[in-house]
Scaffold this active site. Structure first.
Site, PDB file in Angstrom:
ATOM      1  N   HIS A 106      41.578  38.571  37.749  1.00  0.00           N
ATOM      2  CA  HIS A 106      42.697  38.662  37.386  1.00  0.00           C
ATOM      3  C   HIS A 106      42.998  39.874  36.495  1.00  0.00           C
ATOM      4  O   HIS A 106      43.666  39.847  35.288  1.00  0.00           O
ATOM      5  CB  HIS A 106      43.143  37.355  36.403  1.00  0.00           C
ATOM      6  CG  HIS A 106      43.317  36.312  37.397  1.00  0.00           C
ATOM      7  ND1 HIS A 106      43.779  36.231  38.376  1.00  0.00           N
ATOM      8  CD2 HIS A 106      42.960  34.881  36.781  1.00  0.00           C
ATOM      9  CE1 HIS A 106      44.040  34.800  38.826  1.00  0.00           C
ATOM     10  NE2 HIS A 106      43.255  34.193  37.813  1.00  0.00           N
ATOM     11  N   HIS A 176      50.922  32.641  36.796  1.00  0.00           N
ATOM     12  CA  HIS A 176      49.781  31.912  36.576  1.00  0.00           C
ATOM     13  C   HIS A 176      50.027  30.368  35.770  1.00  0.00           C
ATOM     14  O   HIS A 176      49.486  30.121  35.187  1.00  0.00           O
ATOM     15  CB  HIS A 176      48.354  32.308  35.990  1.00  0.00           C
ATOM     16  CG  HIS A 176      47.177  31.858  36.429  1.00  0.00           C
ATOM     17  ND1 HIS A 176      46.747  30.589  35.928  1.00  0.00           N
ATOM     18  CD2 HIS A 176      46.130  32.526  37.021  1.00  0.00           C
ATOM     19  CE1 HIS A 176      45.566  30.565  36.649  1.00  0.00           C
ATOM     20  NE2 HIS A 176      44.992  31.363  37.100  1.00  0.00           N
ATOM     21  N   GLU A 308      49.724  29.677  42.629  1.00  0.00           N
ATOM     22  CA  GLU A 308      49.682  31.174  42.397  1.00  0.00           C
ATOM     23  C   GLU A 308      50.069  31.791  43.760  1.00  0.00           C
ATOM     24  O   GLU A 308      49.068  31.901  44.552  1.00  0.00           O
ATOM     25  CB  GLU A 308      48.386  31.556  41.803  1.00  0.00           C
ATOM     26  CG  GLU A 308      48.099  30.818  40.644  1.00  0.00           C
ATOM     27  CD  GLU A 308      46.340  30.786  40.276  1.00  0.00           C
ATOM     28  OE1 GLU A 308      46.003  32.329  40.201  1.00  0.00           O
ATOM     29  OE2 GLU A 308      45.776  30.000  40.329  1.00  0.00           O
TER      30      GLU A 308
END
Length: 348
Positions: A106, A176, A308
């Site tokens: 991420h 997210h 996601e």
């Protein structure tokens, strides 16, 4: 339709952060902060018309600053994992932070979820811009990313992502948010009924990095082409769902249905549409009750789930996967729609 603004707090360096509330004529409200482009609250009505907050998060900026598992945030410059925190582009190897075991996750130590975005109120929504400098977190190129959140009276939240760069660079942006459509009426997400429009999933190794195999979901616990409760087969997966599903698309890049989720206690339904080729279904396996969220709720294991929408994990190292490389002169464009409704299903 209405957009309001209030002060949410200050970061450690004294930067003032705001909270924006988007409201439609049906009573649906979405709260977004320009810290991390985070959705902090999303209120929709259940089958009896009662409003409830269906995303996990915190009441204060301070709690977000202390650290959390990406609640509601935009993940970037590259959402999901990159193997061993490195990739080669145009013959040069780039090294990134390894912040998920030996892998990169991420966007790194300070990804897009931990920066202050520049806000601009727009019609029925909010536009957020962030300029990521060349070699920030190890990524090449000065990247300008924008995320817009817009709601309408069809109870849709549309998220548009764009980005431009001055050097070739991997880009993969997603939101997210952790959802619990019961809005506190259920102790976990296991009774949520999930449909995912995917005929394959990306098989992963023990560190959650794709092996390269796209395996058919048919006959596996990953087959959600017929709606199934999240908990029905979760124990057959090992540690639980945290996998990228390969969406069925007639045309690459088209806006199409990715998933539908129904929660029987509240009757809430969430439909997810996206231009992206994949969706990471994460069942909240690593929530452990140590985080206390809005209203004093303890976020226990599998209290919330994520869908996601994204390109596939580790795409910079997987030539067979759809490319995530953005080049100068090109514009990265992706969009996702979350649509909310409620219904009585007597047979559920």
């Amino acid at each position: 339709m209405n957009v309001t603004k209030e002060v949410f707090g200050k970061t450690e360096d004294g930067t003032e952060v705001h909270l924006y509330t988007l409201t439609n004529d049906n009573g649906m409200t979405v709260k977004i902060t320009n810290y991390g482009a985070i959705i902090t609250s999303l209120v929709t009505k259940d089958k009896n018309g009662n409003p409830g907050d269906i995303v996990l998060g915190f009441d204060s900026l301070e709690s977000y600053l202390k650290g959390h598992p990406f609640f509601g945030a935009v993940a970037g410059r590259y959402a999901n994992r990159i193997k061993e925190g490195k990739f080669t582009l145009d013959g040069k190897e780039y090294k990134l932070a390894t912040n998920n075991g030996k892998n990169h996750l991420h966007g790194g130590i300070k990804g897009f979820d931990k920066v202050v975005w520049t806000p601009e109120e727009i019609n029925n929504g909010l536009k957020l811009t962030y300029k990521s400098k060349d070699m920030e977190e190890g990524y090449p190129g000065n990247l300008t990313a924008t995320v817009t959140y817009v709601i309408n009276d069809n109870n849709e939240l549309r998220i548009n992502y764009t980005a431009e760069t001055d050097k070739p660079t991997p880009v993969n942006l997603t939101n997210h948010s952790y959802f619990n459509l019961a809005a506190g009426q259920a102790k976990n997400n296991l009774d949520h009924v999930m449909f995912i429009q995917a005929d394959k999933y990306t098989v992963v190794d023990e560190t959650m990095i794709p092996t390269g195999e796209l395996r058919p979901v048919k006959g596996t616990p990953f087959d959600f082409t017929t709606p199934q409760p999240i908990g029905a087969r979760i124990e057959q997966t090992g540690g639980g769902y945290d996998h990228n599903f390969v969406l069925i698309k007639k045309t690459p890049g088209e806006m199409s249905l990715a998933a539908t989720v129904y929660e029987p206690t509240s009757g809430r339904v969430m439909e997810v549409y996206t231009t992206q080729p994949g969706v990471q279904f994460y069942a909240g396996n690593f929530l452990d009750g140590s985080l206390t969220g809005k209203g004093g709720v303890n976020y226990v294991k599998r209290y919330g789930f994520c869908l996601e929408t994204q390109h596939f994990p580790d795409s910079p190292n997987q030539a067979a996967f759809p490319s995530t490389i953005l080049k100068p002169g090109e514009t990265y464009k992706q969009a996702t729609i979350f649509k909310f409704s409620a219904e009585n299903r007597a047979n559920q």
